[in-house]
Design a protein around this motif. Sequence first.
Motif, PDB file in Angstrom:
ATOM      1  N   MET A 237       0.847  -1.178   0.000  1.00 35.55           N
ATOM      2  CA  MET A 237       0.000   0.000   0.000  1.00 35.55           C
ATOM      3  C   MET A 237       0.888   1.235   0.000  1.00 35.55           C
ATOM      4  SD  MET A 237      -3.305  -0.655   2.443  1.00 35.55           S
ATOM      5  CE  MET A 237      -2.383  -0.617   3.934  1.00 35.55           C
ATOM      6  N   VAL A 238       0.408   2.265  -0.626  1.00 28.90           N
ATOM      7  CA  VAL A 238       1.114   3.545  -0.654  1.00 28.90           C
ATOM      8  C   VAL A 238       0.074   4.655  -0.483  1.00 28.90           C
ATOM      9  CG1 VAL A 238       0.979   3.770  -3.158  1.00 28.90           C
ATOM     10  CG2 VAL A 238       2.794   4.930  -1.929  1.00 28.90           C
ATOM     11  N   ARG A 239       0.474   5.707   0.227  1.00 29.77           N
ATOM     12  CA  ARG A 239      -0.453   6.825   0.400  1.00 29.77           C
ATOM     13  C   ARG A 239      -0.723   7.464  -0.960  1.00 29.77           C
ATOM     14  NH1 ARG A 239       1.608  10.566   5.163  1.00 29.77           N
ATOM     15  NH2 ARG A 239       3.081  11.011   3.515  1.00 29.77           N
ATOM     16  N   PHE A 240      -1.982   7.706  -1.245  1.00 32.79           N
ATOM     17  CA  PHE A 240      -2.371   8.245  -2.539  1.00 32.79           C
ATOM     18  C   PHE A 240      -1.742   9.609  -2.789  1.00 32.79           C
ATOM     19  CE2 PHE A 240      -5.151  10.287  -5.601  1.00 32.79           C
ATOM     20  CZ  PHE A 240      -5.172   9.327  -6.582  1.00 32.79           C
ATOM     21  N   LYS A 241      -1.697  10.457  -1.757  1.00 33.27           N
ATOM     22  CA  LYS A 241      -1.143  11.795  -1.968  1.00 33.27           C
ATOM     23  C   LYS A 241       0.349  11.734  -2.306  1.00 33.27           C
ATOM     24  CE  LYS A 241      -0.382  13.072   2.872  1.00 33.27           C
ATOM     25  NZ  LYS A 241      -0.760  14.012   3.925  1.00 33.27           N
ATOM     26  N   ASP A 242       1.082  10.743  -1.772  1.00 29.59           N
ATOM     27  CA  ASP A 242       2.502  10.602  -2.114  1.00 29.59           C
ATOM     28  C   ASP A 242       2.657  10.195  -3.576  1.00 29.59           C
ATOM     29  OD1 ASP A 242       3.139  11.233   0.486  1.00 29.59           O
ATOM     30  OD2 ASP A 242       3.475   9.145   1.101  1.00 29.59           O
TER      31      ASP A 242
ATOM     32  N   SER B 212       5.674  14.632 -13.710  1.00 26.23           N
ATOM     33  CA  SER B 212       5.870  14.007 -15.019  1.00 26.23           C
ATOM     34  C   SER B 212       4.615  14.072 -15.888  1.00 26.23           C
ATOM     35  CB  SER B 212       6.297  12.549 -14.847  1.00 26.23           C
ATOM     36  OG  SER B 212       5.241  11.804 -14.271  1.00 26.23           O
ATOM     37  N   GLY B 213       3.535  14.625 -15.354  1.00 28.98           N
ATOM     38  CA  GLY B 213       2.303  14.729 -16.110  1.00 28.98           C
ATOM     39  C   GLY B 213       1.405  13.513 -15.983  1.00 28.98           C
ATOM     40  N   PHE B 214       1.786  12.565 -15.150  1.00 34.67           N
ATOM     41  CA  PHE B 214       0.999  11.347 -14.924  1.00 34.67           C
ATOM     42  C   PHE B 214      -0.123  11.665 -13.958  1.00 34.67           C
ATOM     43  CE2 PHE B 214       0.273   7.499 -12.379  1.00 34.67           C
ATOM     44  CZ  PHE B 214      -0.056   6.606 -13.383  1.00 34.67           C
ATOM     45  N   ASP B 215      -1.361  11.378 -14.336  1.00 30.21           N
ATOM     46  CA  ASP B 215      -2.521  11.652 -13.485  1.00 30.21           C
ATOM     47  C   ASP B 215      -2.938  10.369 -12.768  1.00 30.21           C
ATOM     48  OD1 ASP B 215      -4.791  12.562 -12.263  1.00 30.21           O
ATOM     49  OD2 ASP B 215      -5.954  12.752 -14.110  1.00 30.21           O
ATOM     50  N   ALA B 216      -2.588  10.257 -11.505  1.00 29.83           N
ATOM     51  CA  ALA B 216      -2.876   9.050 -10.721  1.00 29.83           C
ATOM     52  C   ALA B 216      -4.372   8.808 -10.581  1.00 29.83           C
ATOM     53  CB  ALA B 216      -2.216   9.149  -9.349  1.00 29.83           C
ATOM     54  N   HIS B 217      -5.161   9.867 -10.438  1.00 33.13           N
ATOM     55  CA  HIS B 217      -6.611   9.701 -10.295  1.00 33.13           C
ATOM     56  C   HIS B 217      -7.197   8.988 -11.516  1.00 33.13           C
ATOM     57  CE1 HIS B 217      -7.095  12.230  -6.729  1.00 33.13           C
ATOM     58  NE2 HIS B 217      -6.194  13.033  -7.260  1.00 33.13           N
ATOM     59  N   SER B 218      -6.878   9.461 -12.694  1.00 31.78           N
ATOM     60  CA  SER B 218      -7.406   8.862 -13.924  1.00 31.78           C
ATOM     61  C   SER B 218      -6.892   7.440 -14.114  1.00 31.78           C
ATOM     62  CB  SER B 218      -7.017   9.696 -15.138  1.00 31.78           C
ATOM     63  OG  SER B 218      -7.597  10.963 -15.053  1.00 31.78           O
TER      64      SER B 218
ATOM     65  N   TRP C  48      -7.499   4.304   4.791  1.00 30.72           N
ATOM     66  CA  TRP C  48      -6.768   3.600   5.842  1.00 30.72           C
ATOM     67  C   TRP C  48      -6.231   4.622   6.823  1.00 30.72           C
ATOM     68  CZ3 TRP C  48      -1.338   2.960   7.019  1.00 30.72           C
ATOM     69  CH2 TRP C  48      -1.070   1.917   7.895  1.00 30.72           C
ATOM     70  N   ARG C  49      -6.662   4.515   8.064  1.00 29.42           N
ATOM     71  CA  ARG C  49      -6.263   5.447   9.127  1.00 29.42           C
ATOM     72  C   ARG C  49      -6.509   6.894   8.725  1.00 29.42           C
ATOM     73  NH1 ARG C  49      -0.751   2.861  11.704  1.00 29.42           N
ATOM     74  NH2 ARG C  49      -1.671   0.855  12.197  1.00 29.42           N
ATOM     75  N   GLY C  50      -7.626   7.123   8.089  1.00 26.32           N
ATOM     76  CA  GLY C  50      -8.034   8.476   7.725  1.00 26.32           C
ATOM     77  C   GLY C  50      -7.383   9.024   6.464  1.00 26.32           C
ATOM     78  N   GLU C  51      -6.611   8.214   5.765  1.00 25.55           N
ATOM     79  CA  GLU C  51      -5.959   8.673   4.535  1.00 25.55           C
ATOM     80  C   GLU C  51      -6.316   7.751   3.388  1.00 25.55           C
ATOM     81  OE1 GLU C  51      -1.986  10.404   4.384  1.00 25.55           O
ATOM     82  OE2 GLU C  51      -1.698   9.469   6.354  1.00 25.55           O
ATOM     83  N   ALA C  52      -6.300   8.300   2.171  1.00 21.41           N
ATOM     84  CA  ALA C  52      -6.511   7.489   0.979  1.00 21.41           C
ATOM     85  C   ALA C  52      -5.204   6.766   0.653  1.00 21.41           C
ATOM     86  CB  ALA C  52      -6.926   8.367  -0.195  1.00 21.41           C
TER      87      ALA C  52
END
Length: 71
Positions: A1-6, A14-20, A35-39
């Motif tokens: 798992m990795v924090r989404f904001k990181d 680099s122009g990569f859109d993680a959301h999409s 997880w623990r209040g974070e995405a």
Amino acid sequence: MVRFKDCHKKHLQSGFDAHSFVRSLGSPFIEKYAWRGEAVLKLEDLPWADRWMIWYGEEVPHHRHWQQLKK
């Protein structure tokens, strides 16, 4: 798992859109959780993720694949 904001912050330069990217792949491969209040992002299909990273040259070595740096 990795924090989404990181992940988003790292690839924003680099122009990569993680959301999409996460929306386009969907739950069989990668999913966004709270997880623990974070995405966080969690890989659901690890063999697929490994092949994907090799294809795009982003592979992270596994512990048994580490090699000592040459002097």
